[in-house]
Design a protein around this motif. Structure first.
Motif, PDB file in Angstrom:
ATOM      1  N   TYR A  12       0.832  -1.210   0.000  1.00  0.00           N
ATOM      2  CA  TYR A  12       0.000   0.000   0.000  1.00  0.00           C
ATOM      3  C   TYR A  12       0.864   1.256   0.000  1.00  0.00           C
ATOM      4  CZ  TYR A  12      -3.252   3.561   1.686  1.00  0.00           C
ATOM      5  OH  TYR A  12      -3.998   4.701   1.819  1.00  0.00           O
ATOM      6  N   LEU A  13       1.919   1.276   0.823  1.00  0.00           N
ATOM      7  CA  LEU A  13       2.768   2.464   0.937  1.00  0.00           C
ATOM      8  C   LEU A  13       3.590   2.706  -0.323  1.00  0.00           C
ATOM      9  CD1 LEU A  13       4.045   2.133   4.629  1.00  0.00           C
ATOM     10  CD2 LEU A  13       2.218   3.601   3.751  1.00  0.00           C
ATOM     11  N   ALA A  14       3.783   1.662  -1.110  1.00  0.00           N
ATOM     12  CA  ALA A  14       4.601   1.797  -2.315  1.00  0.00           C
ATOM     13  C   ALA A  14       3.991   2.765  -3.330  1.00  0.00           C
ATOM     14  CB  ALA A  14       4.798   0.423  -2.961  1.00  0.00           C
ATOM     15  N   LYS A  15       2.704   3.074  -3.179  1.00  0.00           N
ATOM     16  CA  LYS A  15       2.051   3.979  -4.142  1.00  0.00           C
ATOM     17  C   LYS A  15       2.393   5.444  -3.887  1.00  0.00           C
ATOM     18  CE  LYS A  15      -2.360   4.811  -1.800  1.00  0.00           C
ATOM     19  NZ  LYS A  15      -3.828   4.707  -1.900  1.00  0.00           N
ATOM     20  N   PHE A  16       2.902   5.746  -2.686  1.00  0.00           N
ATOM     21  CA  PHE A  16       3.226   7.142  -2.358  1.00  0.00           C
ATOM     22  C   PHE A  16       4.611   7.506  -2.893  1.00  0.00           C
ATOM     23  CE2 PHE A  16       0.206   5.922   1.014  1.00  0.00           C
ATOM     24  CZ  PHE A  16      -0.774   6.876   0.762  1.00  0.00           C
ATOM     25  N   LYS A  17       4.755   8.753  -3.302  1.00  0.00           N
ATOM     26  CA  LYS A  17       5.990   9.226  -3.921  1.00  0.00           C
ATOM     27  C   LYS A  17       6.915   9.963  -2.953  1.00  0.00           C
ATOM     28  CE  LYS A  17       4.403   7.726  -7.817  1.00  0.00           C
ATOM     29  NZ  LYS A  17       4.932   6.444  -8.362  1.00  0.00           N
ATOM     30  N   LYS A  18       6.310  10.650  -1.948  1.00  0.00           N
ATOM     31  CA  LYS A  18       7.131  11.496  -1.070  1.00  0.00           C
ATOM     32  C   LYS A  18       6.709  11.370   0.393  1.00  0.00           C
ATOM     33  CE  LYS A  18       8.671  15.513  -1.993  1.00  0.00           C
ATOM     34  NZ  LYS A  18       8.793  16.973  -2.224  1.00  0.00           N
ATOM     35  N   ILE A  19       7.666  11.609   1.272  1.00  0.00           N
ATOM     36  CA  ILE A  19       7.368  11.874   2.681  1.00  0.00           C
ATOM     37  C   ILE A  19       7.407  13.387   2.817  1.00  0.00           C
ATOM     38  CG2 ILE A  19       8.239  11.748   5.043  1.00  0.00           C
ATOM     39  CD1 ILE A  19       9.259   8.960   4.464  1.00  0.00           C
ATOM     40  N   THR A  20       6.247  14.002   2.951  1.00  0.00           N
ATOM     41  CA  THR A  20       6.190  15.468   2.994  1.00  0.00           C
ATOM     42  C   THR A  20       6.343  16.015   4.410  1.00  0.00           C
ATOM     43  OG1 THR A  20       3.789  15.193   2.919  1.00  0.00           O
ATOM     44  CG2 THR A  20       4.888  15.798   0.885  1.00  0.00           C
ATOM     45  N   GLY A  21       6.101  15.176   5.404  1.00  0.00           N
ATOM     46  CA  GLY A  21       6.278  15.598   6.795  1.00  0.00           C
ATOM     47  C   GLY A  21       6.529  14.393   7.673  1.00  0.00           C
ATOM     48  N   ILE A  22       7.378  14.573   8.666  1.00  0.00           N
ATOM     49  CA  ILE A  22       7.675  13.465   9.568  1.00  0.00           C
ATOM     50  C   ILE A  22       8.126  14.024  10.913  1.00  0.00           C
ATOM     51  CG2 ILE A  22      10.056  13.278   8.730  1.00  0.00           C
ATOM     52  CD1 ILE A  22       9.804  10.215   9.194  1.00  0.00           C
ATOM     53  N   LYS A  23       7.634  13.418  11.990  1.00  0.00           N
ATOM     54  CA  LYS A  23       8.035  13.850  13.319  1.00  0.00           C
ATOM     55  C   LYS A  23       7.631  12.792  14.333  1.00  0.00           C
ATOM     56  CE  LYS A  23       3.789  16.388  14.437  1.00  0.00           C
ATOM     57  NZ  LYS A  23       3.226  17.676  14.902  1.00  0.00           N
ATOM     58  N   ARG A  24       8.239  12.858  15.494  1.00  0.00           N
ATOM     59  CA  ARG A  24       7.786  12.018  16.605  1.00  0.00           C
ATOM     60  C   ARG A  24       6.594  12.717  17.236  1.00  0.00           C
ATOM     61  NH1 ARG A  24      10.814  10.408  21.928  1.00  0.00           N
ATOM     62  NH2 ARG A  24      12.314  11.957  21.231  1.00  0.00           N
ATOM     63  N   ALA A  25       5.455  12.047  17.254  1.00  0.00           N
ATOM     64  CA  ALA A  25       4.220  12.638  17.754  1.00  0.00           C
ATOM     65  C   ALA A  25       3.937  12.255  19.198  1.00  0.00           C
ATOM     66  CB  ALA A  25       3.045  12.220  16.876  1.00  0.00           C
ATOM     67  N   LEU A  26       4.377  11.072  19.590  1.00  0.00           N
ATOM     68  CA  LEU A  26       4.269  10.582  20.963  1.00  0.00           C
ATOM     69  C   LEU A  26       5.616  10.010  21.353  1.00  0.00           C
ATOM     70  CD1 LEU A  26       0.826   8.764  20.621  1.00  0.00           C
ATOM     71  CD2 LEU A  26       1.233  10.927  21.809  1.00  0.00           C
ATOM     72  N   ASP A  27       5.760   9.644  22.615  1.00  0.00           N
ATOM     73  CA  ASP A  27       7.062   9.165  23.075  1.00  0.00           C
ATOM     74  C   ASP A  27       7.607   8.047  22.194  1.00  0.00           C
ATOM     75  OD1 ASP A  27       6.941  10.976  25.101  1.00  0.00           O
ATOM     76  OD2 ASP A  27       6.472   9.544  26.685  1.00  0.00           O
TER      77      ASP A  27
END
Length: 438
Positions: A12-27
């Motif tokens: 499923y994830l293979a269809k996405f082209k970019k990571i536009t945002g990423i962060k640690r949201a919880l511990d």
């Protein structure tokens, strides 16, 4: 996280082209936004690792550890080259590239859903570890910056058969529901019990207070007796201790005194004054305790109706010291969400304090056309998100009214609020949020 699910999620994830945002949201959870339109949480908790979506998520804080800095620097706005599940291992690998004007940098992110060794590890293209969520050193491998990542050995996967995922978005929502429902219920029980204990303690303190009316009555009797003694002082002897007098209404009165009539009259006046002051003090103390009781009863209602664990942590954090009192006066409560501090007035004194101490760019909130708590969002010249504004509006409603219904909360910059008498204000250039109280 089951291996069979990871294999399907990989596709499923293979269809996405970019990571536009990423962060640690919880511990122990990383939030990744794909192609600016779909976000997933990768929860790396040892006992309950999972991949899910949560549209109602409220960020409690910003993480700024070396791992978080590296995560953002290496993967934010990066092109996805590949997503794969390592063979016979519950490990998801992202290979991404950041393309600049002069060079391209390839990085790898390994999300290990492996129970005991659950982790998130960032490496360069040569498998040298840049950072990790957990630094580990044991006989199997070292997970530390600068070390070459040694992959875990493949294992024999023993799992019950799982159904094929038909609707991935629904699957991710269901995963969150399964993960959160139990955790949310347990957390609600824990925090509710803590609040109920405070409520019971406050009720006991209120019940233990002496009656201010009784104290005021005793004060009045002592004052009248002292006045009566002084009025009859010319007829009394210093050695008299049992006095038979006629009061100002013509009633016979017997008064026992501990000292000479003159000294006893002064003593009665002193005790009368102290009892009167004590009566006033108890009235104020009762009002203060009842105000706190009302606050915790409203807080209990908020906790019992919370939709997420993160909301619970904002309302009643684990570490009570995080509820700083540095710039708060009496009658003000504070809550923390992301980088914002939200202050709520519990009474008129608190409301006035908030208005006087708020800076011009802070956001002020108040119920439309209804007497309510004043709420201030400390902005530090930043612009609060809609999420923060809605949460502050919700606090305004919950700590102002008891009845269920739809309530309008006006908000504007503090610079647009003019104080009149007390906490009464006029304000301009405002917007309105509708809050539904259950």
């Amino acid at each position: 996280m089951k291996y069979a699910y990871l294999k399907q999620i990989e596709t499923y994830l293979a269809k996405f082209k970019k990571i536009t945002g990423i962060k640690r949201a919880l511990d122990m959870a990383i939030l990744i936004q794909f192609d600016s339109k779909f976000a997933l949480f990768f929860d790396l908790s040892k006992s309950s690792s999972s991949i899910y979506s949560n549209e109602d998520f409220i960020a409690i804080k910003e993480y700024k550890a070396p791992f978080d800095i590296a995560l953002k620097k290496r993967f934010s706005n990066s092109k996805i080259l590949s997503v794969k599940t390592l063979e016979n291992n519950r490990i998801l690998e992202f290979v991404c590239v950041q393309e600049g004007s002069y060079k391209s940098v390839t990085n790898r992110l390994f999300l290990e859903f492996t129970g005991r060794f659950t982790n998130a590890i960032i490496t360069d293209e040569n498998s040298v570890i840049i950072e990790a969520l957990r630094h580990i050193e044991n006989s199997l491998r070292q997970v530390k910056p600068g070390k070459v990542l040694v992959q875990l050995e493949p294992i024999e996967i023993k799992e019950k058969d799982v159904e094929k995922i038909g609707d991935f978005k629904q699957f991710f929502k269901d995963e969150f529901d399964k993960l959160s429902s139990k955790n949310l219920a347990n957390l609600k029980d824990i925090k509710s019990a803590q609040i109920i204990k405070k409520i019971e303690s406050l009720k006991e303190s209120i019940d233990a207070l002496e009656s201010p009316d009784e104290l005021a009555n005793q004060s009045e009797i002592l004052s009248k007796n002292a006045t009566l003694i002084l009025a009859n002082l010319h007829n009394l002897k210093d050695f008299d201790r049992e006095l038979n007098l006629v009061d100002f209404d013509g009633q016979s009165l017997k008064i026992s005194i501990p000292d000479t009539p003159k000294n006893s009259a002064n003593l009665f006046f002193t005790k009368s004054k102290r009892l009167k002051q004590k009566s006033i003090g108890i009235i104020n103390e009762r009002a203060n305790l009842e105000e706190k009781l009302s606050f915790y009863q409203n807080l209990l209602n908020l906790i019992q109706n919370a939709k997420t664990s993160s909301e619970l942590e904002i309302l009643y954090p684990k570490k009570t010291q995080s509820k700083q009192k540095d710039d708060n006066s009496d009658g003000v409560e504070s809550f923390f969400i992301s980088d914002y501090k939200i202050l709520v007035g519990r009474n008129e004194k608190g409301n006035i304090s908030l208005l006087k101490n708020a800076k011009k760019d802070d956001i002020w909130l108040h119920l439309k056309d209804i007497a309510s708590a004043h709420v201030i969002i400390k902005t530090a010249k930043m612009s609060p998100s809609e999420e923060v504004l809605k949460f502050a509006a919700k606090l305004c409603v919950e700590f102002s009214v008891n009845g269920a219904g739809n309530y309008e909360v006006d908000y504007t910059k503090r610079a647009n609020v003019k104080m009149n008498e007390g906490a009464n204000v006029n304000y301009t250039d405002f917007k309105t949020i509708v809050v539904v109280k259950e």
